[in-house]
Write an enzyme that holds these catalytic residues in place. Structure first.
Site, short mmCIF file in Angstrom:
data_model
loop_
_atom_site.label_atom_id
_atom_site.label_comp_id
_atom_site.label_asym_id
_atom_site.label_seq_id
_atom_site.Cartn_x
_atom_site.Cartn_y
_atom_site.Cartn_z
N GLU A 116 6.04 -36.65 13.97
CA GLU A 116 6.00 -36.00 12.66
C GLU A 116 5.59 -36.97 11.56
OE1 GLU A 116 6.08 -32.88 12.50
OE2 GLU A 116 6.70 -32.62 14.58
N LYS A 144 0.83 -1.21 0.00
CA LYS A 144 0.00 0.00 0.00
C LYS A 144 0.87 1.26 0.00
CE LYS A 144 -2.12 -1.34 3.74
NZ LYS A 144 -1.55 -2.69 3.88
N ASP A 185 -1.09 -28.55 18.15
CA ASP A 185 -1.98 -29.27 17.23
C ASP A 185 -3.41 -29.28 17.76
OD1 ASP A 185 0.33 -29.83 15.85
OD2 ASP A 185 0.65 -31.75 16.87
#
Length: 688
Positions: free
Chosen positions: A486, A270, A563
């Site tokens: 993971e 902007k 999570d």
């Protein structure tokens, strides 16, 4: 030194003070002027000169008074005058105790009391010296016992009254008052305004606008440096064309827009667009921040707004750029206890200047904010901000164009593809991409390379999104738990229909995360199906499910805290915002509750009943419970593949998406999520 000297000192500077007669002589009109000329009122210029001359005379008078006072203080007698003989006759001093001792031994002959009895000039006949001594003694007041004892010893004592020199006292008083008087009168004269006492000439220049003015702006930025925001860029190019060739539009009856409001997330360009239009338009440019209107003094904000637009109208056509206009343009009446009256007064003045009774022909106001929802409705109406341009996050093509701009001055390896980087950085703003290329250049220089490779760019992406790389974990149980966690995320996400494909699984700690699972996000995060949201919940619970199934419930860790927070938020949004539950297609959240403004959230009305709140909690619990069962099922059915993936991950510490899918395909015939038709933002990573 005699009083005559002080009188002459007083009269000397007063002879140079300009008098009213001199002033009238200087402004006498010539005799040759006609009689009719005497009947005319003096012009505005003559009045201003007369006003300035009067202030100059008053300032000269005050200055002369100050110099007279200071000179009189130096030359005159002190205000207190004591008898000269006792004081001038002695320079010796004696302690009070020794004086009492000499008094007891009848050696004191005469005592002269001065300064209200606090000092005594004493004549002592000292047999040791063999002559009369004259000494000065400081007395603790004038004790009655001392007077009685001096009478008993037949001591000749007398009290000498203090003589006041009134001329010296007056000069001393004026000397102390002269400098403050000069300072005060000077400030009043310089801060006064004949036409507008509360206008731009407030004391210390508080009422003057702090806007930076450039008659011929040279920002060094043109529209060629702006990329990824084609719609906003087109609007600004149209304004520039209107300023350069107004007859092209005025022939059709068109009027130039009075204001353009730029909205969008932080870092989307902007302010960069404002700098570009300043460099392209070729008209005077005023720029300031919305916070520069308000100060600690009342009335300063409105005064600065008037001063800003007065200067702008004097230099029209011109452009006024107000950055972060939400600092002053906030909705009125939302403050606790009636709101901020000073800010609202400033906003009212801005509204009047932009489109009031007088108008602002030739002044284009450009404003930028990332919080348009809190702006006052009167500020947003046509006639003030005719155009509202949304500058959003760039798409893949826009990101590639932005990367081209920011990589002009950087040496890239031939294997680096900007289109690939653009594909891997969805959700990045223009500022994020500029920071990405700069971080990659710094990292390449730190590693001693002469070119930026894809490795530095990948590491820079990880650093921007997840934080700096931490110390690697030592092999042990904790590292194994993180590896299973993971891999659980990756397995559950890959085997759940609708989830995004895995991009990378790593055990390298970054930020607060000890391990990371990355997914390749999609291009349109605004349209997400119910199946995709449920798949995200399953993938998010995959780490906790792997810990539960493999190590047992007593061994689950706190690594799933982030999570759980993420999946709970998704499930609650499915129920209360998206209508994806058994309750039905209801919007059960008051929009005001989502406002960033604290006051609006406090005033938000909660129209929800207790029974409905219980139903919402039940639906959220059911969605998460069903997803957790699906995640545990994936872990149980693919235990062998998980063990293999964990072994490889512990050895290499990082697995790419292709390596992960290649290993998993050896142990399952289930279709894998390998395409990126439906993806999420890169910031929606699942971490431990």
């Amino acid at each position: 030194m005699k009083m005559a000297s002080s009188s002459s000192a007083l009269s000397f500077p007063l002879s140079n003070i300009p008098t009213c007669s001199k002033k009238s002589q200087q402004f006498q009109k010539p005799a040759s002027l006609s009689k009719s000329s005497h009947t005319h009122k003096p012009s505005l210029k003559t009045q201003i000169l007369h006003h300035k001359f009067t202030k100059r005379n008053l300032l000269s008078l005050t200055t002369a008074l100050g110099f007279t006072s200071a000179l009189g203080t130096v030359l005159a007698h002190p205000a207190k005058a004591e008898p000269e003989a006792p004081i001038e006759a002695t320079s010796n001093r004696m302690s009070y105790s020794r004086f009492l001792q000499h008094l007891k031994e009848n050696e004191v002959k005469k005592v002269d009391l001065i300064e209200n009895g606090t000092v005594a000039i004493v004549e002592i006949s000292n047999p040791v010296v063999g002559k009369i001594q004259r000494v000065r003694v400081n007395l603790p007041g004038l004790p009655v016992d001392l007077v009685r004892e001096m009478k008993e010893k037949n001591v000749d004592f007398a009290a000498h009254p203090m003589n006041v020199n009134w001329g010296a006292f007056l000069l001393n008083f004026l000397g102390n008052l002269g400098f403050p008087l000069i300072l005060l009168v000077s400030l009043l004269l310089t801060s006064s305004s004949r036409r507008n006492p509360a206008g731009p000439n407030l004391p210390f220049g508080l009422g003057r606008s702090k806007a930076k003015f450039q008659m011929e702006p040279n920002t060094g930025i043109t529209f060629e440096d702006v990329a990824g925001v084609d719609e906003a860029k087109q609007d600004f190019e149209e304004i520039v064309e209107f300023l350069k060739t107004p007859e092209k539009f005025s022939a059709l009856g068109a009027k130039i827009p009075k204001g353009v409001l730029l909205t969008g997330p932080p870092g989307t360009g902007k302010t960069l667009l404002a700098k570009a239009i300043a460099g392209e338009a070729g008209v005077p440019f005023f720029s300031l921040s919305g916070s520069e209107f308000i100060e600690m003094f009342v009335g300063v904000g409105a005064s600065r707004a008037r001063d800003l637009f007065n200067k702008a109208k004097a230099n029209s056509p011109c452009i006024v750029f107000i950055d972060e206009i939400d600092a002053v343009g906030r909705m009125r009446g939302t403050g606790i206890g009636g709101g901020n009256d000073e800010r609202e007064q400033t906003l009212n003045q801005i509204l009047t200047e932009m489109d009031g009774f007088a108008g602002n022909t030739g002044v284009i106001v450009i404003a930028a904010t990332n919080r348009p929802e809190i702006l006052d409705s009167a500020l947003l109406r046509p006639g003030r901000f005719d155009r509202q341009v949304s500058v959003g996050l760039p798409d893949i093509r826009g990101r590639e164009e932005i990367l081209k701009v920011h990589s002009r001055s950087k040496k890239l390896d031939k294997d680096v593809s900007l289109s690939v980087i653009a594909m891997r950085t969805p959700g990045f703003s223009g500022a994020d991409l500029a920071n990405l290329m700069n971080e990659a250049a710094i990292l390449a220089g730190r590693r001693g390379k002469d070119k930026i490779t894809l490795t530095e760019i990948d590491d820079s992406i990880d650093r921007i999104v997840a934080g700096m790389e931490g110390t690697k974990m030592i092999d042990g149980k904790s590292k194994a738990i993180v590896a299973y966690h993971e891999v659980g995320h990756a397995i559950c996400a890959t085997l759940t229909e609708g989830h995004d494909p895995v991009q990378k699984v790593t055990l390298v700690p970054r930020g607060q995360a000890r391990g990371l699972t990355w997914f390749l996000p999609g291009e349109d995060p605004t349209l997400v199906s119910k199946q995709q949201l449920f798949a995200r919940i399953v993938g998010g619970l995959g780490g906790r499910a792997a810990e539960d199934v493999i190590f047992g419930e007593p061994e689950i860790t706190t690594g799933a805290a982030g999570d759980l927070q993420q999946v709970t938020e998704i499930a609650r949004q499915m129920v209360t915002m998206f209508g994806m539950s058994e309750i039905g297609p209801w919007a059960l959240t008051d929009p005001a509750v989502k406002q960033n403004d604290v006051v609006l959230r406090m005033l938000a009305r909660n129209s929800m009943s207790e029974k409905l709140a219980e139903d919402i909690d039940s639906c959220v619990k059911k969605i998460i419970g069903d997803a957790y069962e699906v995640a545990k099922k994936h872990v149980r059915n693919n235990r062998e593949a998980i063990d293999k993936l964990v072994d490889v991950l512990l050895e290499k510490e990082t697995l790419t998406g292709d390596e992960f899918r290649a290993i998993l395909s050896e142990y399952t015939d289930q279709p894998l999520n390998t395409d990126g038709d439906v993806r999420i933002r890169i910031n929606d990573l699942i971490s431990v």
